[in-house]
Scaffold this active site. Structure first.
Site, PDB file in Angstrom:
ATOM      1  N   LYS A 141      -0.727   3.214  -2.791  1.00 39.28           N
ATOM      2  CA  LYS A 141      -0.879   1.756  -2.785  1.00 39.28           C
ATOM      3  C   LYS A 141      -1.080   1.244  -1.355  1.00 39.28           C
ATOM      4  O   LYS A 141      -1.930   0.391  -1.103  1.00 39.28           O
ATOM      5  CB  LYS A 141       0.353   1.094  -3.426  1.00 39.28           C
ATOM      6  CG  LYS A 141       0.369   1.260  -4.934  1.00 39.28           C
ATOM      7  CD  LYS A 141       1.716   0.971  -5.556  1.00 39.28           C
ATOM      8  CE  LYS A 141       1.671   1.319  -7.049  1.00 39.28           C
ATOM      9  NZ  LYS A 141       2.967   1.273  -7.711  1.00 39.28           N
ATOM     10  N   GLN A 191       8.949  -0.562  -6.495  1.00 43.85           N
ATOM     11  CA  GLN A 191       8.551   0.649  -7.214  1.00 43.85           C
ATOM     12  C   GLN A 191       9.661   1.083  -8.178  1.00 43.85           C
ATOM     13  O   GLN A 191      10.809   1.238  -7.777  1.00 43.85           O
ATOM     14  CB  GLN A 191       8.242   1.771  -6.204  1.00 43.85           C
ATOM     15  CG  GLN A 191       7.720   3.044  -6.825  1.00 43.85           C
ATOM     16  CD  GLN A 191       6.371   2.864  -7.520  1.00 43.85           C
ATOM     17  OE1 GLN A 191       5.469   2.233  -6.996  1.00 43.85           O
ATOM     18  NE2 GLN A 191       6.248   3.422  -8.725  1.00 43.85           N
ATOM     19  N   ASP A 193       2.903  -7.449 -10.084  1.00 46.31           N
ATOM     20  CA  ASP A 193       2.981  -6.462 -11.166  1.00 46.31           C
ATOM     21  C   ASP A 193       2.886  -7.133 -12.541  1.00 46.31           C
ATOM     22  O   ASP A 193       2.637  -6.476 -13.544  1.00 46.31           O
ATOM     23  CB  ASP A 193       4.326  -5.709 -11.090  1.00 46.31           C
ATOM     24  CG  ASP A 193       4.165  -4.307 -10.535  1.00 46.31           C
ATOM     25  OD1 ASP A 193       3.044  -3.783 -10.599  1.00 46.31           O
ATOM     26  OD2 ASP A 193       5.171  -3.745 -10.057  1.00 46.31           O
TER      27      ASP A 193
END
Ligand code: NAP
Length: 296
Positions: free
Chosen positions: A53, A97, A120
């Site tokens: 990422k 994460q 997200d």
């Protein structure tokens, strides 16, 4: 019929080129999109996702803020970091994460992220907005599936669409996106899961099958009709002594057999996978635009 392969790497590369150009335009206005990534602990898979990422941000010209915390970080310290990032104007997206190490409360952390920075798309505010058809950050993997369908010229409107899997990160949001009364929705959607009585009954009548079960060979050739469009979200490791690492990655679909019946199909790897990070970058750029009051 032998299917045309949907090349997720190429679609992702096309989208990233578009995004890079947008980031360059924003920079001319003094706006640099920023993504904060929070990694707690040493899980090797999580570390490699986070590195991917951050590298993608760098390639795109997006500012990447790397936050790596020890596995024994307290809930209070993690919540304080999220609060700091919520208030940091350089940060447009916050990605924590998952999974977090045992002992940390994931739900509490996700709920603490400012919905305006929830790139997200997991915050209940964004989930609710998506369900009622308001502008929201769409979760990255199902949004990637939608983009693959759209950019491959698949007719979604009116399509009998069967989704195998009802997780909060793939199946449920994808079903919601595809039933929206808008040009990228209007599908007739059936969602299957482990309590579905006869999976093949549903998949056989589908124009589009999306497999997101996390089990190899969940969808086989005898379960689909000729000309079906198949999107395989699954990523499974199967033992393979011929590989140096001892395994290979496969999806949920029996690719070799199903591609002989399908009109379009995604491979694993190289299908949905490359789209997920791309959609995260997309949401981060969108967030930066919104923060600056610029409409897309
Ligand atoms: P998950 O949370 O484990 O959910 C799996 C879903 O599939 C559940 O709803 C389960 O039903 C259903 N299911 C499992 N076996 C089934 C079967 N034999 N028949 C019908 N339904 C079945 O998984 P997930 O997080 O959604 O992920 C699904 C797969 O996609 C995994 O392989 C994951 O690694 C992959 N994935 C890939 C990406 C990417 O970027 N490429 C991103 C996310 C996920 P129940 O609800 O009844 O248990």
């Amino acid at each position: 019929m032998t299917a045309q392969i949907i090349d997720g790497k190429q679609v992702a590369a096309d989208m990233r080129a578009e995004l890079k150009a947008e980031v360059a335009e924003l920079k001319k206005k003094g706006i640099v999109p920023g993504l904060a990534v929070v990694l707690v602990g040493e899980d090797p898979a999580s570390k490699s996702y986070v590195t991917a990422k951050e590298r993608a941000c760098e390639e795109m010209g997006i500012f990447s803020d790397d936050n790596r915390l020890d596995a024994d970080t307290s809930q209070e310290d993690l919540m304080a970091l999220v609060e700091k990032l919520n208030n940091d104007p350089k940060i447009n997206g916050i990605l924590v994460q998952l999974p977090l190490p045992k002992g940390l409360n994931e739900a509490e952390v996700l709920l603490a992220i400012d919905p305006a920075k929830d790139v997200d798309g997991f915050h209940p505010v964004n989930v609710g907005k998506m369900v009622v058809g308001e502008k929201a950050f769409l979760p990255c993997t199902p949004h990637g599936v939608l983009q693959l369908l759209m950019r491959s010229g698949v007719t979604i409107e009116g399509a009998e669409t069967v989704i195998v899997g009802r997780s909060n990160i793939v199946g449920k949001p994808l079903a919601n996106m595809l039933i929206q009364k808008n040009p990228t929705g209007n599908a007739t959607v059936t969602v299957c899961h482990t309590r579905t009585k006869d999976l093949a009954y549903h998949t056989k009548r589908a124009d589009i099958v999306v497999a997101a079960a996390g089990r190899p060979n969940t969808v086989t050739a005898d379960m689909v009709k000729d000309g079906v469009v198949v999107i395989d979200v699954g990523v499974n490791r199967v033992e393979d002594a011929t590989k140096k690492r001892g395994y290979r990655l496969v999806g949920d679909v029996d690719f070799e057999a199903v591609k002989e019946k399908a009109s379009l199909i995604t491979p694993v790897p190289g299908g949905v996978g490359p789209m997920t990070i791309t959609m995260l970058l997309y949401n981060t750029v969108e967030s930066a635009r919104r923060a600056a009051g610029i409409e897309a």
